[in-house]
Design a protein around this motif. Structure first.
Motif, PDB file in Angstrom:
ATOM      1  N   LYS A 297      16.594   6.697  -3.081  1.00 40.17           N
ATOM      2  CA  LYS A 297      17.864   6.832  -2.381  1.00 40.17           C
ATOM      3  C   LYS A 297      18.693   7.903  -3.082  1.00 40.17           C
ATOM      4  O   LYS A 297      18.979   7.802  -4.271  1.00 40.17           O
ATOM      5  N   GLN A 298      19.082   8.945  -2.331  1.00 37.30           N
ATOM      6  CA  GLN A 298      19.860  10.043  -2.887  1.00 37.30           C
ATOM      7  C   GLN A 298      20.944  10.455  -1.892  1.00 37.30           C
ATOM      8  O   GLN A 298      20.631  10.946  -0.793  1.00 37.30           O
ATOM      9  N   LYS A 299      22.194  10.247  -2.256  1.00 37.33           N
ATOM     10  CA  LYS A 299      23.326  10.696  -1.437  1.00 37.33           C
ATOM     11  C   LYS A 299      23.174  10.349   0.036  1.00 37.33           C
ATOM     12  O   LYS A 299      23.132  11.213   0.910  1.00 37.33           O
ATOM     13  N   LYS A 300      23.030   9.070   0.303  1.00 38.29           N
ATOM     14  CA  LYS A 300      22.947   8.553   1.669  1.00 38.29           C
ATOM     15  C   LYS A 300      21.717   9.057   2.430  1.00 38.29           C
ATOM     16  O   LYS A 300      21.706   9.139   3.651  1.00 38.29           O
ATOM     17  N   ARG A 301      20.689   9.388   1.682  1.00 39.19           N
ATOM     18  CA  ARG A 301      19.407   9.782   2.273  1.00 39.19           C
ATOM     19  C   ARG A 301      18.293   8.962   1.616  1.00 39.19           C
ATOM     20  O   ARG A 301      18.425   8.550   0.449  1.00 39.19           O
ATOM     21  N   LEU A 302      17.202   8.741   2.348  1.00 38.61           N
ATOM     22  CA  LEU A 302      16.059   7.994   1.829  1.00 38.61           C
ATOM     23  C   LEU A 302      14.797   8.825   1.956  1.00 38.61           C
ATOM     24  O   LEU A 302      14.630   9.598   2.907  1.00 38.61           O
ATOM     25  N   LYS A 303      13.884   8.615   1.001  1.00 36.18           N
ATOM     26  CA  LYS A 303      12.563   9.239   1.098  1.00 36.18           C
ATOM     27  C   LYS A 303      11.570   8.394   0.328  1.00 36.18           C
ATOM     28  O   LYS A 303      11.927   7.639  -0.581  1.00 36.18           O
ATOM     29  N   ILE A 304      10.305   8.528   0.712  1.00 37.34           N
ATOM     30  CA  ILE A 304       9.209   7.840   0.022  1.00 37.34           C
ATOM     31  C   ILE A 304       8.350   8.891  -0.657  1.00 37.34           C
ATOM     32  O   ILE A 304       7.959   9.889  -0.027  1.00 37.34           O
ATOM     33  N   VAL A 305       8.049   8.681  -1.922  1.00 43.85           N
ATOM     34  CA  VAL A 305       7.208   9.623  -2.657  1.00 43.85           C
ATOM     35  C   VAL A 305       6.022   8.880  -3.258  1.00 43.85           C
ATOM     36  O   VAL A 305       6.104   7.688  -3.587  1.00 43.85           O
ATOM     37  N   GLY A 306       4.909   9.604  -3.402  1.00 40.90           N
ATOM     38  CA  GLY A 306       3.697   9.011  -3.968  1.00 40.90           C
ATOM     39  C   GLY A 306       2.487   9.842  -3.607  1.00 40.90           C
ATOM     40  O   GLY A 306       2.591  10.876  -2.927  1.00 40.90           O
ATOM     41  N   GLN A 307       1.324   9.406  -4.044  1.00 42.57           N
ATOM     42  CA  GLN A 307       0.088  10.132  -3.757  1.00 42.57           C
ATOM     43  C   GLN A 307      -0.217  10.111  -2.267  1.00 42.57           C
ATOM     44  O   GLN A 307       0.026   9.115  -1.580  1.00 42.57           O
ATOM     45  N   GLU A 308      -0.757  11.207  -1.768  1.00 44.21           N
ATOM     46  CA  GLU A 308      -1.065  11.324  -0.343  1.00 44.21           C
ATOM     47  C   GLU A 308      -2.003  10.211   0.120  1.00 44.21           C
ATOM     48  O   GLU A 308      -1.813   9.625   1.191  1.00 44.21           O
ATOM     49  N   LYS A 309      -2.986   9.892  -0.699  1.00 46.68           N
ATOM     50  CA  LYS A 309      -3.935   8.842  -0.333  1.00 46.68           C
ATOM     51  C   LYS A 309      -3.212   7.514  -0.119  1.00 46.68           C
ATOM     52  O   LYS A 309      -3.472   6.794   0.851  1.00 46.68           O
ATOM     53  N   ARG A 310      -2.286   7.173  -1.018  1.00 50.35           N
ATOM     54  CA  ARG A 310      -1.562   5.907  -0.905  1.00 50.35           C
ATOM     55  C   ARG A 310      -0.586   5.922   0.277  1.00 50.35           C
ATOM     56  O   ARG A 310      -0.364   4.895   0.918  1.00 50.35           O
ATOM     57  N   ILE A 311      -0.009   7.083   0.559  1.00 49.36           N
ATOM     58  CA  ILE A 311       0.899   7.196   1.710  1.00 49.36           C
ATOM     59  C   ILE A 311       0.140   6.918   3.001  1.00 49.36           C
ATOM     60  O   ILE A 311       0.583   6.136   3.845  1.00 49.36           O
ATOM     61  N   ARG A 312      -1.034   7.506   3.141  1.00 50.48           N
ATOM     62  CA  ARG A 312      -1.815   7.292   4.370  1.00 50.48           C
ATOM     63  C   ARG A 312      -2.324   5.858   4.456  1.00 50.48           C
ATOM     64  O   ARG A 312      -2.383   5.274   5.527  1.00 50.48           O
ATOM     65  N   GLU A 313      -2.726   5.301   3.317  1.00 51.30           N
ATOM     66  CA  GLU A 313      -3.171   3.909   3.312  1.00 51.30           C
ATOM     67  C   GLU A 313      -2.053   2.988   3.782  1.00 51.30           C
ATOM     68  O   GLU A 313      -2.278   2.052   4.545  1.00 51.30           O
ATOM     69  N   GLU A 314      -0.832   3.270   3.329  1.00 47.35           N
ATOM     70  CA  GLU A 314       0.298   2.415   3.693  1.00 47.35           C
ATOM     71  C   GLU A 314       0.680   2.592   5.166  1.00 47.35           C
ATOM     72  O   GLU A 314       1.028   1.624   5.845  1.00 47.35           O
ATOM     73  N   ILE A 315       0.608   3.822   5.676  1.00 44.37           N
ATOM     74  CA  ILE A 315       0.852   4.042   7.107  1.00 44.37           C
ATOM     75  C   ILE A 315      -0.135   3.223   7.926  1.00 44.37           C
ATOM     76  O   ILE A 315       0.233   2.532   8.881  1.00 44.37           O
ATOM     77  N   ASN A 316      -1.387   3.308   7.538  1.00 41.35           N
ATOM     78  CA  ASN A 316      -2.433   2.580   8.263  1.00 41.35           C
ATOM     79  C   ASN A 316      -2.216   1.068   8.165  1.00 41.35           C
ATOM     80  O   ASN A 316      -2.412   0.336   9.141  1.00 41.35           O
TER      81      ASN A 316
END
Length: 486
Positions: free
Chosen positions: A138-157
């Motif tokens: 959380k940064q100045k009223k904004r949100l983002k998710i960071v991490g390894q690409e493999k884990r990002i796709r696994e979580e989307i799935n």
């Protein structure tokens, strides 16, 4: 419809009955107090957007208004409603765009929440994503998710799978998945570039997995920022597998080339391998090594032998072994690589075939230990249960009936068997996926009745009934009534 486990258990209990059930009988069956039964029924009816789905009659008890339940189920499942579903929606939106940030006001404008509720959401999402080795920043009223690409796709799935999507139309058109102009492109890749060369349709749930993979791929490269350093190397074993399945790899390569042109982005070659994995995991055209084949055959034999102690009649089903081994081969590939598939009918399977499902679970645990394989998911166990159920019920095959399903061969054929068992005098001309039926409406004008597990979104002049894929007592009652009218 977003119900607790207690509410789902009560609904499943009423679905299995063909008449009224008293509160006392429900309490004894579900091991609850009658007061809890009354509260649970009230909560279920409050969830209904219009009329109550559980009907009471003095001196008789409660029954489920089956037609209203089915229609309400399809309406409600299109809406994000509970806090859990809301957080899934927001995480999915952020995961697609990772590591780009999004304004919190934009993410939450449709939910009308207080600052306290939003902060609670953010805390819960941070806790959850941390367990998946991802970070919600959380940064100045904004949100983002960071991490390894493999884990990002696994979580989307994982998020997509958790939404229990039964048909590709729901997946493609649901908010947060695809833009409308992507739909035709993604469908074309599956039908023309995968199914035509293979000369067969990709069945449920593998069609959903492949479509989800392409949807994730398109969204990640369009909305997010994917680094070239985010990929793993292909192992020697997998390189050998590619050589053994050249035709399948060429299909994957053609599809990824098409996606590159569609996005005007040069996709890394590893994306071909990722799609190849999904094609292999579907078992639609896959050459295995001798050891893999022998393992699948041994496990299939163990399943059948184990089930025969409780259900000796399955030994008289000659096609069961072939059906099961053809499912178990790609299943073992998915299990070894921890590729998850979702079973949108798991609750119905466990309700309709409780003893059978429990028996499959017990044998699965023994097989995991005996063969030292990774845990087989409950979704996979549900599909195995379907194959045994299909063959246990397949004993016998004036009106012409068509069955329209969003699901694949196992569940579609089970529905066919259940319908013919209940009404042996009818003639089932075909079992079709929803999209194929809609594309060929004129071809089926002489059909007397359509039984569909998918709610039609276009006008259909042929008489039809919306039924549960498990074809419950309520379905049989409605079909009997409809048969006398058509």
């Amino acid at each position: 419809m977003n119900f607790s486990q207690r509410e789902l258990s009560l609904i499943d209990c009423l679905l299995r009955e063909n008449d009224y059930v008293s509160a006392q009988e429900l309490a004894e069956t579900l091991q609850m107090s009658t007061k809890t039964i009354y509260r649970t029924i009230k909560r279920i009816n409050e969830e209904s957007p219009s009329q109550p789905i559980l009907v009471a009659e003095k001196g008789k008890g409660y029954r489920i208004d089956y037609d209203r339940y089915l229609k309400t189920h399809y309406i409600i499942k299109e809406r994000v409603q509970t806090p859990i579903e809301r957080r899934k929606y927001i995480m999915l939106y952020l995961l697609f765009r990772s590591p780009n940030s999004v304004q919190m006001a934009y993410l939450y404008e449709k939910f009308f929440l207080s600052i306290e509720a939003i902060n609670k959401d953010i805390y819960d999402m941070q806790e959850y994503l941390s367990s998946k080795k991802l970070e919600l920043v959380k940064q100045k009223k904004r949100l983002k998710i960071v991490g390894q690409e493999k884990r990002i796709r696994e979580e989307i799935n994982r998020v997509i799978n958790d939404m229990n999507i039964l048909d590709e139309a729901t997946l493609l058109l649901k908010d947060g998945f695809s833009k409308k102009h992507d739909v035709a492109f993604i469908r074309k890749q599956v039908t023309e570039k995968i199914e035509v060369p293979l000369k067969k349709e990709v069945p449920y749930p593998y069609n959903i997995n492949i479509i989800a993979h392409l949807t994730i791929l398109i969204n990640r490269f369009r909305e997010g920022r994917v680094l070239s350093t985010a990929y793993d190397q292909i192992s020697e074993d997998e390189q050998k597998r590619i050589i053994e399945n050249k035709a399948l790899y060429q299909i994957a390569n053609q599809v990824i080339d098409n996606v590159s042109c569609y996005l005007s982005v040069a996709l890394p070659e590893i994306e071909v391998y990722y799609l190849f994995q999904y094609l292999v995991s579907s078992g639609i055209s896959y050459r295995q090594s001798t050891n893999e084949t022998l393992l699948a055959e041994a496990i299939t034999s163990d399943y059948i032998e184990g089930m025969s102690w409780e259900y000796p009649q399955i030994m008289e089903q000659p096609n069961l072994y072939l059906d099961l081994v053809n499912h178990i081969r790609p299943m073992l590939y998915r299990v070894s690589r921890q590729m998850r598939i979702t079973n949108g009918m798991l609750a119905e399977i466990k309700g309709e075939y409780a003893n059978l499902h429990q028996q499959v679970c017990q044998i699965t645990k023994r097989i995991e230990e005996d063969y030292d394989i990774k845990p087989i998911s409950e979704d996979e166990i549900g599909f195995l249960t379907i194959y045994f159920a299909k063959h246990l019920e397949a004993e016998k095959y004036s009106k012409k009936i068509l069955i329209v399903c969003s699901s694949g061969v196992g569940t579609s054929e089970l529905l066919r068997v259940k319908v013919t068992n209940a009404f042996p005098e009818i003639e089932i001309l075909d079992v079709l996926p929803y999209g194929k039926f809609m594309d060929n409406l004129a071809k089926y004008e002489e059909i007397d009745l359509i039984l569909t597990t998918v709610n039609f979104t276009k006008e259909v002049t042929i008489p039809y009934l919306l039924v549960n894929c498990m074809f419950t007592a309520g379905d049989k009652k409605m079909v009997k009534k409809m048969m006398s009218e058509v």
